[in-house]
Design a protein around this motif. Structure first.
Motif, PDB file in Angstrom:
ATOM      1  N   GLU B  34      -7.289  53.990 -19.097  1.00  0.00           N
ATOM      2  CA  GLU B  34      -7.287  54.785 -20.316  1.00  0.00           C
ATOM      3  C   GLU B  34      -5.919  54.712 -20.990  1.00  0.00           C
ATOM      4  O   GLU B  34      -5.816  54.500 -22.192  1.00  0.00           O
ATOM      5  CB  GLU B  34      -7.632  56.240 -19.990  1.00  0.00           C
ATOM      6  N   LYS B  35      -4.888  54.843 -20.188  1.00  0.00           N
ATOM      7  CA  LYS B  35      -3.530  54.827 -20.723  1.00  0.00           C
ATOM      8  C   LYS B  35      -3.191  53.479 -21.364  1.00  0.00           C
ATOM      9  O   LYS B  35      -2.437  53.408 -22.334  1.00  0.00           O
ATOM     10  CB  LYS B  35      -2.549  55.133 -19.597  1.00  0.00           C
ATOM     11  N   LEU B  36      -3.770  52.412 -20.831  1.00  0.00           N
ATOM     12  CA  LEU B  36      -3.457  51.076 -21.340  1.00  0.00           C
ATOM     13  C   LEU B  36      -4.217  50.729 -22.612  1.00  0.00           C
ATOM     14  O   LEU B  36      -3.945  49.717 -23.259  1.00  0.00           O
ATOM     15  CB  LEU B  36      -3.727  50.031 -20.261  1.00  0.00           C
ATOM     16  N   GLN B  37      -5.190  51.556 -22.940  1.00  0.00           N
ATOM     17  CA  GLN B  37      -5.904  51.401 -24.211  1.00  0.00           C
ATOM     18  C   GLN B  37      -6.394  49.985 -24.473  1.00  0.00           C
ATOM     19  O   GLN B  37      -6.193  49.444 -25.550  1.00  0.00           O
ATOM     20  CB  GLN B  37      -4.981  51.801 -25.359  1.00  0.00           C
ATOM     21  N   GLY B  38      -6.980  49.375 -23.487  1.00  0.00           N
ATOM     22  CA  GLY B  38      -7.557  48.062 -23.705  1.00  0.00           C
ATOM     23  C   GLY B  38      -6.574  46.904 -23.773  1.00  0.00           C
ATOM     24  O   GLY B  38      -6.939  45.793 -24.184  1.00  0.00           O
ATOM     25  N   ILE B  39      -5.323  47.150 -23.394  1.00  0.00           N
ATOM     26  CA  ILE B  39      -4.335  46.067 -23.378  1.00  0.00           C
ATOM     27  C   ILE B  39      -4.834  44.916 -22.503  1.00  0.00           C
ATOM     28  O   ILE B  39      -4.603  43.754 -22.784  1.00  0.00           O
ATOM     29  CB  ILE B  39      -2.963  46.573 -22.870  1.00  0.00           C
ATOM     30  N   CYS B  40      -5.525  45.274 -21.446  1.00  0.00           N
ATOM     31  CA  CYS B  40      -6.132  44.234 -20.621  1.00  0.00           C
ATOM     32  C   CYS B  40      -7.417  44.762 -20.012  1.00  0.00           C
ATOM     33  O   CYS B  40      -7.728  45.950 -20.108  1.00  0.00           O
ATOM     34  CB  CYS B  40      -5.173  43.735 -19.542  1.00  0.00           C
ATOM     35  N   ASP B  41      -8.147  43.878 -19.399  1.00  0.00           N
ATOM     36  CA  ASP B  41      -9.456  44.189 -18.840  1.00  0.00           C
ATOM     37  C   ASP B  41      -9.364  45.056 -17.577  1.00  0.00           C
ATOM     38  O   ASP B  41      -8.364  45.005 -16.864  1.00  0.00           O
ATOM     39  CB  ASP B  41     -10.149  42.868 -18.509  1.00  0.00           C
TER      40      ASP B  41
END
Lengths: 131, 131
Positions: B34-41
């Motif tokens: 969640e924190k990475l907001q889709g930066i990677c899979d």
DNA sequence: GTAACTGCAAAATATTTGCATCCTT
DNA sequence: AAGGATGCAAATATTTTGCAGTTAC
């Protein structure tokens, strides 16, 4: 408005409690299921375990890898206590998780922390496997 | 016949390590995602975490309920130590899991037991929530 | 250039829920 | 007989694997 739930004594519950009592260590759901040899359904095992925990007859231990193990509370010296402050030992070889009742580390937390539950697990090689 | 694996520094790895470093507590895979907001899979997160653990940059903690949390090792005082013998505190209200580095219970096991790894977690209300 | 890394799809696990039926009390 | 308990099917997570395409070194 209190909802009073009365737990019943059923075949499945008796078998599961017996299996846990006979075991000299804590068992996972999968291990229990195998040991019970189809006496009851996997789903029933989940549900019965939940009930047994509510009744304080079984306690739930998170093993060092996060897998859940269940132990009959009679294995411990303080069956009715909320706090299971003793140490669990998880063997990396034989995969057994046992309660080391004698060992209860004393921990003092900083001000403001209120302790409700503990889970102390040590992993390594048990006295049976460490040859 | 030794297979030497060289770890690379990638965007995903950097972001994940940063996210864990910024967090003042250990994070689950879901919280990280969640924190990475889709930066990677999601799958990449699993794989990067495994690598970071191999590199001893992150450690893996089984929370009191068995859920797995990951913490940047710089949060602890003994980054390179295999044994994380300090206590973790898991708050039942805010759900945070923090490392209490100062607190390291001394445990002496019975003869024949060899200790490799520890996971001491205490659950309750933290100093922020306990009002 | 090569081997590590990533994303996407799909498989494998693990746990929970719905519901009709069965059993304790 | 009433409502708790069970089994089966199916829904939800959660984690792992395969593979083709991408990127770090």
């Amino acid at each position: 408005m209190e909802t009073k739930v009365t737990f019943r004594n059923t075949q499945a519950k008796t078998s599961i409690l017996l299996a846990l009592s006979e075991a000299k260590c804590a068992l996972s759901h999968a291990q229990l299921n195998e040991k019970l040899q189809g006496i009851c359904d996997r789903v029933t095992i989940y549900r019965v375990l939940d009930r047994l925990i509510s009744e304080k007859k079984v306690h739930r231990i998170a093993d060092i890898d996060g897998s859940i193990k269940y132990a009959s509370c009679h294995q411990c010296n303080h069956p009715k206590t909320e706090l299971h402050t003793h140490v669990h030992f998880s063997c990396q070889k034989c995969k057994m998780l046992i309660c080391l009742d004698q060992i209860e580390p004393k921990v003092v937390l900083p001000d403001g922390f209120e302790i409700k539950e503990t889970n102390f697990t040590i992993s390594g090689f048990c006295n049976q496997c460490n040859v």
